[in-house]
Design a protein around this motif. Structure first.
Motif, PDB file in Angstrom:
ATOM      1  N   SER B  79      42.590  28.099  58.825  1.00 40.56           N
ATOM      2  CA  SER B  79      44.041  27.980  58.751  1.00 40.56           C
ATOM      3  C   SER B  79      44.691  29.081  57.935  1.00 40.56           C
ATOM      4  CB  SER B  79      44.402  26.632  58.163  1.00 40.56           C
ATOM      5  OG  SER B  79      43.684  26.442  56.970  1.00 40.56           O
ATOM      6  N   SER B  80      43.972  29.600  56.955  1.00 40.97           N
ATOM      7  CA  SER B  80      44.610  30.559  56.052  1.00 40.97           C
ATOM      8  C   SER B  80      43.565  31.537  55.563  1.00 40.97           C
ATOM      9  CB  SER B  80      45.233  29.825  54.868  1.00 40.97           C
ATOM     10  OG  SER B  80      45.739  30.738  53.935  1.00 40.97           O
ATOM     11  N   VAL B  81      43.954  32.778  55.433  1.00 37.45           N
ATOM     12  CA  VAL B  81      43.026  33.783  54.930  1.00 37.45           C
ATOM     13  C   VAL B  81      43.804  34.740  54.038  1.00 37.45           C
ATOM     14  CG1 VAL B  81      43.282  35.309  56.942  1.00 37.45           C
ATOM     15  CG2 VAL B  81      41.170  35.346  55.642  1.00 37.45           C
ATOM     16  N   LYS B  82      43.216  35.070  52.885  1.00 34.08           N
ATOM     17  CA  LYS B  82      43.934  35.913  51.921  1.00 34.08           C
ATOM     18  C   LYS B  82      42.970  36.879  51.244  1.00 34.08           C
ATOM     19  CE  LYS B  82      47.854  33.363  51.956  1.00 34.08           C
ATOM     20  NZ  LYS B  82      48.183  32.238  51.066  1.00 34.08           N
ATOM     21  N   PHE B  83      43.422  38.125  51.070  1.00 33.60           N
ATOM     22  CA  PHE B  83      42.718  39.070  50.220  1.00 33.60           C
ATOM     23  C   PHE B  83      42.991  38.699  48.766  1.00 33.60           C
ATOM     24  CE2 PHE B  83      42.865  42.078  53.861  1.00 33.60           C
ATOM     25  CZ  PHE B  83      41.537  42.499  53.841  1.00 33.60           C
ATOM     26  N   SER B  84      41.999  38.924  47.904  1.00 38.06           N
ATOM     27  CA  SER B  84      42.264  38.720  46.483  1.00 38.06           C
ATOM     28  C   SER B  84      43.141  39.873  45.998  1.00 38.06           C
ATOM     29  CB  SER B  84      40.957  38.676  45.705  1.00 38.06           C
ATOM     30  OG  SER B  84      40.292  39.907  45.803  1.00 38.06           O
ATOM     31  N   PRO B  85      43.936  39.656  44.940  1.00 37.28           N
ATOM     32  CA  PRO B  85      44.834  40.718  44.458  1.00 37.28           C
ATOM     33  C   PRO B  85      44.098  41.989  44.032  1.00 37.28           C
ATOM     34  CG  PRO B  85      45.476  38.609  43.539  1.00 37.28           C
ATOM     35  CD  PRO B  85      44.182  38.387  44.256  1.00 37.28           C
ATOM     36  N   GLY B  87      41.586  43.088  45.635  1.00 36.25           N
ATOM     37  CA  GLY B  87      41.114  43.688  46.867  1.00 36.25           C
ATOM     38  C   GLY B  87      39.630  43.534  47.142  1.00 36.25           C
ATOM     39  N   LYS B  88      38.911  42.823  46.278  1.00 41.55           N
ATOM     40  CA  LYS B  88      37.461  42.754  46.443  1.00 41.55           C
ATOM     41  C   LYS B  88      37.011  41.648  47.378  1.00 41.55           C
ATOM     42  CE  LYS B  88      36.081  44.550  41.940  1.00 41.55           C
ATOM     43  NZ  LYS B  88      35.863  44.041  40.587  1.00 41.55           N
ATOM     44  N   TRP B  89      37.815  40.602  47.469  1.00 38.19           N
ATOM     45  CA  TRP B  89      37.347  39.412  48.166  1.00 38.19           C
ATOM     46  C   TRP B  89      38.334  38.972  49.242  1.00 38.19           C
ATOM     47  CZ3 TRP B  89      32.641  39.002  46.352  1.00 38.19           C
ATOM     48  CH2 TRP B  89      32.392  39.346  45.026  1.00 38.19           C
ATOM     49  N   ILE B  90      37.792  38.159  50.145  1.00 38.81           N
ATOM     50  CA  ILE B  90      38.618  37.484  51.136  1.00 38.81           C
ATOM     51  C   ILE B  90      38.330  35.999  51.009  1.00 38.81           C
ATOM     52  CG2 ILE B  90      38.920  37.077  53.606  1.00 38.81           C
ATOM     53  CD1 ILE B  90      38.161  40.039  54.016  1.00 38.81           C
ATOM     54  N   ALA B  91      39.360  35.209  50.933  1.00 34.90           N
ATOM     55  CA  ALA B  91      39.169  33.757  50.891  1.00 34.90           C
ATOM     56  C   ALA B  91      39.686  33.188  52.199  1.00 34.90           C
ATOM     57  CB  ALA B  91      39.939  33.156  49.726  1.00 34.90           C
ATOM     58  N   SER B  92      38.925  32.293  52.798  1.00 33.06           N
ATOM     59  CA  SER B  92      39.370  31.666  54.033  1.00 33.06           C
ATOM     60  C   SER B  92      39.257  30.154  53.893  1.00 33.06           C
ATOM     61  CB  SER B  92      38.547  32.175  55.213  1.00 33.06           C
ATOM     62  OG  SER B  92      37.196  31.826  55.052  1.00 33.06           O
ATOM     63  N   ALA B  93      40.288  29.464  54.321  1.00 33.20           N
ATOM     64  CA  ALA B  93      40.323  28.007  54.211  1.00 33.20           C
ATOM     65  C   ALA B  93      40.329  27.436  55.615  1.00 33.20           C
ATOM     66  CB  ALA B  93      41.573  27.573  53.465  1.00 33.20           C
ATOM     67  N   SER B  94      39.591  26.363  55.775  1.00 36.35           N
ATOM     68  CA  SER B  94      39.369  25.900  57.139  1.00 36.35           C
ATOM     69  C   SER B  94      39.534  24.399  57.280  1.00 36.35           C
ATOM     70  CB  SER B  94      37.954  26.299  57.561  1.00 36.35           C
ATOM     71  OG  SER B  94      37.552  25.584  58.699  1.00 36.35           O
ATOM     72  N   ALA B  95      39.673  23.998  58.525  1.00 36.48           N
ATOM     73  CA  ALA B  95      39.728  22.573  58.846  1.00 36.48           C
ATOM     74  C   ALA B  95      38.375  21.899  58.637  1.00 36.48           C
ATOM     75  CB  ALA B  95      40.172  22.400  60.296  1.00 36.48           C
ATOM     76  N   VAL B 101      34.500  32.362  50.475  1.00 39.99           N
ATOM     77  CA  VAL B 101      34.902  33.656  49.923  1.00 39.99           C
ATOM     78  C   VAL B 101      33.924  34.698  50.415  1.00 39.99           C
ATOM     79  CG1 VAL B 101      35.192  34.998  47.820  1.00 39.99           C
ATOM     80  CG2 VAL B 101      36.047  32.676  47.912  1.00 39.99           C
ATOM     81  N   TRP B 102      34.460  35.796  50.951  1.00 33.98           N
ATOM     82  CA  TRP B 102      33.662  36.860  51.550  1.00 33.98           C
ATOM     83  C   TRP B 102      33.931  38.158  50.804  1.00 33.98           C
ATOM     84  CZ3 TRP B 102      31.694  34.675  56.255  1.00 33.98           C
ATOM     85  CH2 TRP B 102      32.384  33.533  56.713  1.00 33.98           C
ATOM     86  N   ASP B 103      32.964  39.033  50.843  1.00 36.68           N
ATOM     87  CA  ASP B 103      33.146  40.364  50.272  1.00 36.68           C
ATOM     88  C   ASP B 103      34.033  41.169  51.222  1.00 36.68           C
ATOM     89  OD1 ASP B 103      32.709  43.162  49.673  1.00 36.68           O
ATOM     90  OD2 ASP B 103      31.101  42.474  48.353  1.00 36.68           O
TER      91      ASP B 103
END
Lengths: 464, 365
Positions: B79-85, B87-95, B101-103
């Motif tokens: 549902s939602s995906v965001k870069f960390s401020p 810039g190192k990480w990606i967070a994704s939230a799901s149903a 959290v991804w590199d």
């Protein structure tokens, strides 16, 4: 940035009017905001320094190091360092990046007051019990202490006290104690106030007293400089508050101080109740002053233009000690002497209902509605949409900032304290619960009686 | 990266068991009242087709995003995906009730956060990139510490699904919007709810703080966009346009002068909220958005606007000309989340198909 949308009427309210809420975490003995106004430092009677988040009312940091009551707290200009002074004869410089004690400076006696240099956190001035004031340089591993004089500058002494034999006045001045050491806004000068009512201006670089003025015959117990650096306020034991316009000092003035204008602008007192003032502060612009009262529960606010009383703030059921005016908002904070609670007054902002319903306007009286010529004409929606889309040719800048008032660019660059999330765990040994603006009001009176007695004792000492 | 297509064949470094779930029980960012859905759907004209100038590319002036990685692992729509401020990480939230959290550089899975008892609708990073907040259909907001992988707070108070949330720039508060029609402001240190704003009359679909944290914007399916004073909790302004459809996503521009709002009539509007009554300066069209709350994003240089679309693509518009500059196709279902990297020309997207994709602008990388 909310200024652009805020109600102009609520913005014009520039002093607090109503009791807002209280904070409680241990017995607070002194309270002071940082320059940005997002943190409130509270020195406690048990020596702990607590930082509150002003916006949320939550605990931001707990720092332990002193063993007796904290007397004063001074923030560095960027808000990263904090200097606390205490009755345990120590000053501690804290680094708020990690909450560590960057430096501990020991003195021979209790420290009344210590203030950091406005641009150099490795330099501070301190007023010590039964001792000279000191200018302390901690930029090197070895602490450098430089003695400052409590004695007023000679030439002015003679011209003012001609009647009294010089030897006698000199002898009595020698017994004087400096209770307050302030820096001016640039840090070029140190302003000290003594128990004999003298105000001395000392050149920071050479540590020579360049100017002295006796503003009162009795002891000055509080002195504060406004954020703008243009107004000074003195609270003395003769029940009178005095404001003084801080002179702009030039190099010529150092050579020849006779040209320095240092005169009391206004005096403030309660003639009816003959109240003593416990503590006082000036609003950041210097337009208002506030003071807490001895043996009374109120905070008085005067405006400084004419010197008239504008508001008496009520709320708590106890005598108040320290007061501090918020650097940007109409907000006053005061600490209670008995329970050590921190009381906050602010403005009352009523909701403008037209903000919720934009089609409506607030009007003073009935207005006859005049229908516009084309108001209810039929228009083709598709055509209108197309016309509207065609009109959207304005250039937009999504990134650039302009220097409109309210955009504090400089402050955005300044240091911000990291948000700690494990503060509650680190403070489990504290049995006193925090009471924020929303939380329930359960509290423990912890050593309230003894603490109040201690405070009174100190006050008596100061008056002697 | 010599092939011209943007299919997901390009070396996904992280191959996880990809679970294809044809119809995930996903209602997080979807309006589930049938009435609203059908009304919006029926009143919708087919989205106007705008010229797509993908092959008229001039170097340096047009974005040229290519698929870099496809991150698989979620067992449900993301549902939602965001870069960390930072810039190192990606967070994704799901149903699938998890936060991953991804590199951001390699696309490798770093951490899985599990505790929510229902699907997650939104995720937000704290400004220091150390803490994450998630809002879920289990009515709670949870705070997670990235380093330890621990859940550190659970914020309870909303009476219905938590729909959207964001940190303030100071990092001491969270604002959240919920299906209970309220906006709540939380003190993250104590986990207490500071304020409850009776904000809207329908689910609150988007909330955002302005760059200095003094104002909050919220939007709702009740078709209103409201601006709030953080300190007093009072409504400062309401933006409304004649026949504005339900608003599904809202955010302040990087400089805080404008508001970008996505609405369920397949358009994204840029508002000048300071002007009397508020004025729409730009309308971005071309994508499909009638059902889901789809995220939109600004590029870091302020030149482009990104948005997901229900035709499984990502659309990139020129901010000034409103022209669609590029359409990225690779996802197999509705693209719900898009986010731009804070310092590089990277884009991340998430979709109902359960994947997260990282895109890189080839002109500059």
């Amino acid at each position: 940035m909310n200024l652009s949308l805020a109600d102009p009427f609520s913005l014009s309210q520039d002093y607090p009017e109503v009791f807002s809420h209280s904070l409680h975490y241990g017995h607070s003995s002194c309270v002071i905001f940082n320059r940005r106004g997002d943190l409130l430092a509270s020195g406690r009677h048990d020596g702990t320094v607590v930082l509150f988040d002003v916006e949320t009312g939550g605990l931001a940091r707990i720092m332990r190091g002193h063993t007796r009551s904290v007397q004063s707290i001074s923030w560095s200009h960027d808000g990263r360092y904090l200097l606390s002074s205490s009755l345990d004869c120590k000053c501690i410089l804290w680094d708020l990046e990690d909450g560590s004690r960057k430096r501990i400076i020991r003195f021979e006696a209790a420290v009344y007051y210590a203030e950091l240099h406005p641009s150099d956190h490795n330099l501070f001035a301190a007023a010590i019990h039964e001792d000279h004031p000191w200018l302390v340089d901690i930029s090197t591993p070895k602490t450098k202490r430089i003695k400052l004089s409590t004695l007023p500058r000679k030439s002015t002494t003679e011209s003012e006290d001609e009647a009294a034999p010089p030897s006698k006045s000199a002898a009595s001045d020698a017994k004087a104690l400096t209770l307050i050491t302030l820096f001016d806004s640039m840090g070029q000068y140190i302003i000290t106030a003594t128990t004999r009512g003298w105000v001395n201006i000392i050149h920071t670089a050479t540590q020579t007293t360049i100017f002295s003025s006796r503003v009162t015959k009795s002891a000055i117990v509080t002195a504060r400089l406004s954020m703008s650096g243009r107004s000074l306020i003195f609270n003395s034991r003769d029940r009178i508050l005095r404001t003084v316009h801080m002179p702009a000092l030039t190099d010529e003035d150092i050579e020849d101080p006779s040209g320095i204008l240092f005169q009391v602008e206004h005096t403030y007192q309660d003639l009816v109740n003959r109240l003593y003032w416990n503590h006082c502060d000036i609003s950041p612009t210097g337009e208002y002053i506030c003071a807490s009262t001895y043996m009374n529960h109120d905070v008085y606010i005067w405006e400084t233009n004419k010197g008239s009383l504008v508001k008496i703030l009520e709320g708590p059921k106890e005598e108040l000690g320290f007061v501090d005016w918020h650097p940007t908002r109409p907000m006053i904070v005061a600490s209670g002497l008995e329970t050590g609670r921190i009381y906050i007054w602010a403005t009352n902002n009523p909701q403008r209902w037209s903000a919720l319903a934009p089609d409506f306007q607030e009007v003073e009286e009935n207005v006859e509605y005049i229908e516009k010529e084309d108001e209810f004409d039929y228009k083709d929606r598709a055509e209108m949409t197309k016309a509207r889309l065609d009109r959207e040719d304005e250039e937009v800048d999504l990134i650039g900032m302009d220097d409109a008032p309210g955009n504090f660019r400089e402050e955005e660059k300044s240091w911000t304290m990291p948000v700690l999330l494990d503060i509650e765990e680190s403070s489990e040994d504290d049995d006193v619960k925090i009471v924020g603006p929303t939380a329930a009001t359960s509290q423990k009176k912890k050593k309230a009686g003894t603490a109040a007695a201690e405070k009174k004792g100190k006050k008596r000492k100061a008056r002697d | 990266m010599d092939s011209n297509d943007t299919d997901g064949r390009l070396s996904p470094p992280f191959k996880r068991q990809r679970t294809v779930s044809p119809s995930p029980p996903f209602r997080d960012r979807e309006i589930f009242e049938d009435a609203v859905t059908s009304r919006v759907a029926s009143s919708l004209p087919s989205p106007p087709t705008l010229p797509v100038a993908n092959d008229l590319r001039k170097p340096g002036t047009r974005p040229n995003y290519r698929l870099k990685y496809t991150l698989t692992g979620h067992n449900g729509g993301v549902s939602s995906v965001k870069f960390s401020p930072d810039g190192k990480w990606i967070a994704s939230a799901s149903a699938d009730k998890t936060l991953r959290v991804w590199d951001a550089r390699t696309g490798e899975l770093e951490q899985i956060f599990e505790a929510h008892t229902a699907g997650i609708s939104d995720v937000a990073w704290s400004p220091d990139s150390k803490t994450l907040a998630t809002g879920s259909d289990d009515k709670t907001i949870r705070l997670w510490e990235l380093k330890s992988g621990r859940m550190i707070r659970i914020l309870k108070g909303h009476h219905n699904y938590v729909y959207c949330l964001n940190f303030n720039p100071q990092g001491n508060m969270i604002v959240s919007g919920s299906y209970d029609e309220a906006v709540r402001i939380w003190d993250i240190r104590s986990g207490n709810c500071q304020k409850t704003l009776p904000a809207h009359q329908d689910p609150v679909s988007g909330v955002d703080f302005i760059r200095d944290g003094t104002m909050i914007v919220s939007c709702s399916h009740d078709k209103l966009i409201r601006i709030w004073d953080t300190n007093t909790g009072q409504c400062l302004k309401t933006l409304v346009e004649e026949e504005l459809p339900p608003v599904s996503c809202v955010r302040f521009s990087p400089n805080g002068k404008y508001i970008l709002a996505s609405t369920l009539d397949s358009s994204i509007r840029l508002w000048d909220y300071l002007r009397d009554g508020g004025k729409v300066l730009k309308t971005y069209l071309g994508h499909v958005n009638a059902k889901y709350s789809i995220f939109s994003a600004f590029s870091r240089d302020g030149k482009y606007i990104f948005s997901g679309s229900e035709d499984a693509a990502i659309y990139i518009w020129d901010v000034q000309t409103k022209e669609v500059l590029q359409i990225l196709r690779s996802h197999e279902d509705v693209v719900l989340g898009v986010n731009a990297h804070p310092s590089e020309n990277l884009l991340v997207s998430s979709s109902l198909d359960g994947t997260v994709k990282i895109w890189a602008d080839e002109e500059t990388t």
